[in-house]
Design a protein around this motif. Structure first.
Motif, PDB file in Angstrom:
ATOM      1  N   ARG A   1       0.840  -1.067  -0.003  1.00 61.70           N
ATOM      2  CA  ARG A   1       0.039   0.001   0.161  1.00 61.70           C
ATOM      3  C   ARG A   1       0.847   1.459  -0.014  1.00 61.70           C
ATOM      4  O   ARG A   1       1.757   1.328   0.768  1.00 61.70           O
ATOM      5  N   ALA A   2       0.770   2.082  -0.882  1.00 60.19           N
ATOM      6  CA  ALA A   2       1.589   3.341  -0.954  1.00 60.19           C
ATOM      7  C   ALA A   2       1.082   4.239   0.210  1.00 60.19           C
ATOM      8  O   ALA A   2       0.054   4.379   0.682  1.00 60.19           O
ATOM      9  N   LEU A   3       2.314   4.788   0.745  1.00 61.85           N
ATOM     10  CA  LEU A   3       2.011   5.955   1.845  1.00 61.85           C
ATOM     11  C   LEU A   3       2.016   7.255   1.209  1.00 61.85           C
ATOM     12  O   LEU A   3       1.379   8.001   1.826  1.00 61.85           O
ATOM     13  N   GLY A   4       2.146   7.288   0.029  1.00 60.66           N
ATOM     14  CA  GLY A   4       1.841   8.678  -0.599  1.00 60.66           C
ATOM     15  C   GLY A   4       2.186   8.371  -2.205  1.00 60.66           C
ATOM     16  O   GLY A   4       2.807   7.580  -2.651  1.00 60.66           O
ATOM     17  N   SER A   5       2.051   9.411  -2.916  1.00 61.47           N
ATOM     18  CA  SER A   5       2.033   9.291  -4.140  1.00 61.47           C
ATOM     19  C   SER A   5       2.421  10.724  -4.779  1.00 61.47           C
ATOM     20  O   SER A   5       1.753  11.825  -4.371  1.00 61.47           O
ATOM     21  N   ARG A   6       3.272  10.774  -5.868  1.00 61.40           N
ATOM     22  CA  ARG A   6       3.336  12.111  -6.849  1.00 61.40           C
ATOM     23  C   ARG A   6       3.180  12.050  -8.131  1.00 61.40           C
ATOM     24  O   ARG A   6       3.779  11.091  -8.662  1.00 61.40           O
ATOM     25  N   VAL A   7       3.073  12.952  -9.034  1.00 63.54           N
ATOM     26  CA  VAL A   7       2.847  12.951 -10.331  1.00 63.54           C
ATOM     27  C   VAL A   7       3.823  14.181 -10.885  1.00 63.54           C
ATOM     28  O   VAL A   7       3.453  15.263 -10.407  1.00 63.54           O
ATOM     29  N   ASP A   8       4.838  13.987 -11.592  1.00 65.29           N
ATOM     30  CA  ASP A   8       5.778  15.070 -12.007  1.00 65.29           C
ATOM     31  C   ASP A   8       5.613  15.295 -13.417  1.00 65.29           C
ATOM     32  O   ASP A   8       5.619  14.057 -14.389  1.00 65.29           O
ATOM     33  N   CYS A   9       6.008  16.167 -14.162  1.00 66.29           N
ATOM     34  CA  CYS A   9       6.253  16.489 -15.497  1.00 66.29           C
ATOM     35  C   CYS A   9       7.647  15.812 -15.767  1.00 66.29           C
ATOM     36  O   CYS A   9       8.497  16.339 -15.268  1.00 66.29           O
ATOM     37  N   GLY A  10       8.004  14.892 -16.628  1.00 65.32           N
ATOM     38  CA  GLY A  10       9.192  14.285 -16.828  1.00 65.32           C
ATOM     39  C   GLY A  10       9.810  14.224 -18.118  1.00 65.32           C
ATOM     40  O   GLY A  10       8.952  14.746 -19.139  1.00 65.32           O
ATOM     41  N   GLY A  11      10.931  13.527 -18.300  1.00 60.99           N
ATOM     42  CA  GLY A  11      11.548  13.511 -19.596  1.00 60.99           C
ATOM     43  C   GLY A  11      12.607  14.336 -19.486  1.00 60.99           C
ATOM     44  O   GLY A  11      12.531  15.526 -18.823  1.00 60.99           O
ATOM     45  N   LYS A  12      13.943  14.026 -20.084  1.00 63.11           N
ATOM     46  CA  LYS A  12      15.243  14.595 -19.535  1.00 63.11           C
ATOM     47  C   LYS A  12      15.034  16.224 -19.974  1.00 63.11           C
ATOM     48  O   LYS A  12      15.467  17.078 -19.054  1.00 63.11           O
ATOM     49  N   GLY A  13      14.809  16.235 -21.144  1.00 58.38           N
ATOM     50  CA  GLY A  13      14.839  17.847 -21.662  1.00 58.38           C
ATOM     51  C   GLY A  13      13.755  18.677 -21.095  1.00 58.38           C
ATOM     52  O   GLY A  13      14.206  19.581 -20.653  1.00 58.38           O
TER      53      GLY A  13
ATOM     54  N   ILE B   1      27.205  21.405 -10.805  1.00 56.27           N
ATOM     55  CA  ILE B   1      27.460  20.869  -9.771  1.00 56.27           C
ATOM     56  C   ILE B   1      26.144  21.042  -8.517  1.00 56.27           C
ATOM     57  O   ILE B   1      25.548  20.161  -7.953  1.00 56.27           O
ATOM     58  N   ALA B   2      26.308  22.312  -8.178  1.00 55.88           N
ATOM     59  CA  ALA B   2      25.266  22.864  -7.356  1.00 55.88           C
ATOM     60  C   ALA B   2      23.750  22.629  -7.722  1.00 55.88           C
ATOM     61  O   ALA B   2      23.070  22.173  -6.780  1.00 55.88           O
ATOM     62  N   CYS B   3      23.457  22.602  -8.919  1.00 59.47           N
ATOM     63  CA  CYS B   3      22.141  22.450  -9.623  1.00 59.47           C
ATOM     64  C   CYS B   3      21.771  20.852  -9.300  1.00 59.47           C
ATOM     65  O   CYS B   3      20.585  20.430  -8.826  1.00 59.47           O
ATOM     66  N   GLY B   4      22.730  20.161  -9.542  1.00 59.12           N
ATOM     67  CA  GLY B   4      22.553  18.578  -9.316  1.00 59.12           C
ATOM     68  C   GLY B   4      22.382  18.234  -7.748  1.00 59.12           C
ATOM     69  O   GLY B   4      21.442  17.649  -7.451  1.00 59.12           O
ATOM     70  N   ALA B   5      23.177  18.817  -7.116  1.00 57.73           N
ATOM     71  CA  ALA B   5      23.250  18.604  -5.523  1.00 57.73           C
ATOM     72  C   ALA B   5      21.893  19.021  -4.945  1.00 57.73           C
ATOM     73  O   ALA B   5      21.349  18.579  -4.270  1.00 57.73           O
ATOM     74  N   ALA B   6      21.341  20.092  -5.460  1.00 57.75           N
ATOM     75  CA  ALA B   6      20.062  20.834  -4.885  1.00 57.75           C
ATOM     76  C   ALA B   6      19.009  19.831  -5.173  1.00 57.75           C
ATOM     77  O   ALA B   6      17.966  19.631  -4.429  1.00 57.75           O
ATOM     78  N   THR B   7      19.005  19.093  -6.744  1.00 56.28           N
ATOM     79  CA  THR B   7      17.708  18.379  -6.873  1.00 56.28           C
ATOM     80  C   THR B   7      18.058  17.102  -6.166  1.00 56.28           C
ATOM     81  O   THR B   7      16.833  16.513  -5.623  1.00 56.28           O
ATOM     82  N   ALA B   8      19.042  16.539  -5.981  1.00 50.24           N
ATOM     83  CA  ALA B   8      19.432  15.106  -5.181  1.00 50.24           C
ATOM     84  C   ALA B   8      18.792  15.387  -3.956  1.00 50.24           C
ATOM     85  O   ALA B   8      18.319  14.202  -3.321  1.00 50.24           O
ATOM     86  N   SER B   9      18.987  16.716  -3.224  1.00 49.53           N
ATOM     87  CA  SER B   9      18.433  17.074  -1.739  1.00 49.53           C
ATOM     88  C   SER B   9      16.956  17.154  -1.559  1.00 49.53           C
ATOM     89  O   SER B   9      16.536  17.143  -0.525  1.00 49.53           O
ATOM     90  N   CYS B  10      16.359  17.176  -2.866  1.00 52.74           N
ATOM     91  CA  CYS B  10      14.744  17.436  -2.585  1.00 52.74           C
ATOM     92  C   CYS B  10      14.256  15.864  -2.835  1.00 52.74           C
ATOM     93  O   CYS B  10      14.624  15.026  -3.239  1.00 52.74           O
ATOM     94  N   ALA B  11      12.857  15.752  -2.040  1.00 55.02           N
ATOM     95  CA  ALA B  11      12.236  14.708  -1.988  1.00 55.02           C
ATOM     96  C   ALA B  11      11.511  14.533  -3.171  1.00 55.02           C
ATOM     97  O   ALA B  11      11.399  15.426  -4.195  1.00 55.02           O
ATOM     98  N   GLY B  12      11.319  13.212  -3.379  1.00 52.32           N
ATOM     99  CA  GLY B  12      10.581  12.890  -4.956  1.00 52.32           C
ATOM    100  C   GLY B  12      11.330  13.339  -6.081  1.00 52.32           C
ATOM    101  O   GLY B  12      12.650  13.567  -6.060  1.00 52.32           O
ATOM    102  N   THR B  13      10.464  13.824  -7.164  1.00 47.14           N
ATOM    103  CA  THR B  13      11.138  14.025  -8.531  1.00 47.14           C
ATOM    104  C   THR B  13      11.138  15.552  -8.650  1.00 47.14           C
ATOM    105  O   THR B  13      11.161  16.382  -9.863  1.00 47.14           O
ATOM    106  N   THR B  14      11.093  16.304  -7.254  1.00 51.23           N
ATOM    107  CA  THR B  14      11.081  17.637  -7.161  1.00 51.23           C
ATOM    108  C   THR B  14      12.354  18.137  -7.628  1.00 51.23           C
ATOM    109  O   THR B  14      13.508  17.487  -7.387  1.00 51.23           O
ATOM    110  N   LEU B  15      12.550  19.293  -8.225  1.00 52.47           N
ATOM    111  CA  LEU B  15      13.989  19.726  -8.560  1.00 52.47           C
ATOM    112  C   LEU B  15      14.213  21.002  -7.465  1.00 52.47           C
ATOM    113  O   LEU B  15      13.380  21.651  -7.105  1.00 52.47           O
TER     114      LEU B  15
END
Ligand SMILES: Nc1ncnc2c1ncn2[C@@H]1O[C@H](COP(=O)(O)OP(=O)(O)OP(=O)(O)O)[C@@H](O)[C@H]1O
Ligand SMILES: O=P(O)(O)OC[C@@]1(O)O[C@H](CO)[C@@H](O)[C@@H]1O
Length: 305
Positions: free
Chosen positions: A27-39, A277-291
């Protein structure tokens, strides 16, 4: 202007689970939907950095409409090629409070020759000297492996700069067309060259082997370790800031956004790497697929000075 091109965009659907259990109903504890695709992610991160971009790509069906609406809500300018097929949905299972995730990417809809020709025509019509183009992600069925090579050649002839972030054969053939910059991660670069990195010397050898395939410059991303910038004349290694990693999905796209953010404003390659590097690290520190946000990036840059 910065253009991003996503040939195989996706809705990213994430389910948060307590743990991964096989042969059982979780059972999911939560879910989210994001706009994706690399570009599209690069355009989303650029929007966070207050930098305008135009997102181009192949979109279709209700999922394509949803992506289009999501990008529009973020104020991102779009120029899509509509396709008959349905844009894919990619699924991630993320462990709550842990660092594990499972990600399954669908193959994407089949693209007809006419749809692809329309997209290539749109790129040709938009190409202008001095603009930056990010070509990113996998190819959906029906799109030939040399499509990035074709597009890089068109853009290069018009005096535009190109950044390629893909994998496999599309990356190899794209490199041969001489993009301004290529950004594989370590696994992609190892697969591309057949080399394995075990120490500093083999890392240098790997970077040089990628450059021999044709790109003008290379940024090799290595997750939390950082990244290596290489041209035939220089090699710069940059360590990533320490963060509490929440979800690294999309860190590579954010890094590309940071690189283009710097390069398109005339910053040096090494200065742009610091931003990436700072942008990559900023996104890695965010939950989910948030940037990451501009404030996150600025805080990381301030700490690294
Ligand atoms: N845990 C982390 N801590 C600090 N920085 C990170 C972390 N993960 C990623 N980064 C930063 O983001 C950059 C890109 O990450 P990575 O090498 O994982 O890209 P990627 O494999 O292309 O990612 P993806 O395909 O998920 O978007 C790294 O070079 C690094 O600077
Ligand atoms: O299947 P591809 O095109 O290689 O990658 C697609 C994807 O995994 O890349 C992004 C993260 O980098 C996600 O938004 C998306 O689901």
């Amino acid at each position: 202007m910065i253009y991003t091109l996503t040939l195989n965009p996706a809705i990213d659907f994430e389910l948060i689970v307590a743990d991964f259990e096989f042969d059982a109903v979780s059972r999911a504890l939560g879910s989210r939907v994001d706009c994706g695709g690399k570009g599209f992610n690069v355009s989303r991160m650029l929007a966070n950095l207050k930098m305008p971009s135009i997102a181009m790509g192949l979109v279709g069906g209700p999922t394509g409409d949803r992506l289009s609406a999501m990008l529009g809500e973020l104020g991102i300018d779009t120029r899509f090629t509509r396709i008959a097929g349905e844009t894919r949905t990619n699924v991630s299972l993320v462990q709550a409070g842990g660092s594990k995730h499972l990600k399954v990417n669908d193959t994407g809809p089949s693209i007809s020759d006419e749809e692809l020709a329309e997209l290539i025509g749109m790129v040709r019509a938009a190409a202008r000297p001095g603009d930056w183009w990010v070509l990113a992600g996998s190819l959906p069925p029906g799109v030939p492996d040399d499509v990035y090579a074709q597009l890089i050649t068109i853009l290069d002839q018009q005096g535009a700069f190109t950044v390629l972030d893909s994998s496999g054969e599309a990356l190899r053939l794209g490199c041969a067309a001489g993009p301004t910059l290529v950004k594989p991660n370590l696994a992609e670069a190892e697969q591309l060259t057949g080399l394995v990195v075990s120490d500093a010397a083999s890392l240098t050898a790997l970077a040089q082997a990628v450059l021999l395939l044709g790109p003008v410059s290379l940024v090799l991303s290595m997750g939390k370790t950082g990244a290596l910038l290489a041209t035939p004349d220089e090699q710069v290694e940059c360590i990533s800031p320490r963060i509490v990693e929440q979800n690294p999905i999309g860190a590579g796209d954010s890094m590309v956004a940071g690189l283009v953010w710097g390069l398109s404003q005339g910053q040096s390659q090494s200065g742009s790497l610091t931003l990436g590097i700072a942008c990559g690290a900023a996104t890695a520190s965010c939950a989910g697929t948030t940037l990451g946000t501009l404030a996150d990036v600025e805080a990381l840059l301030a700490n690294s000075n």
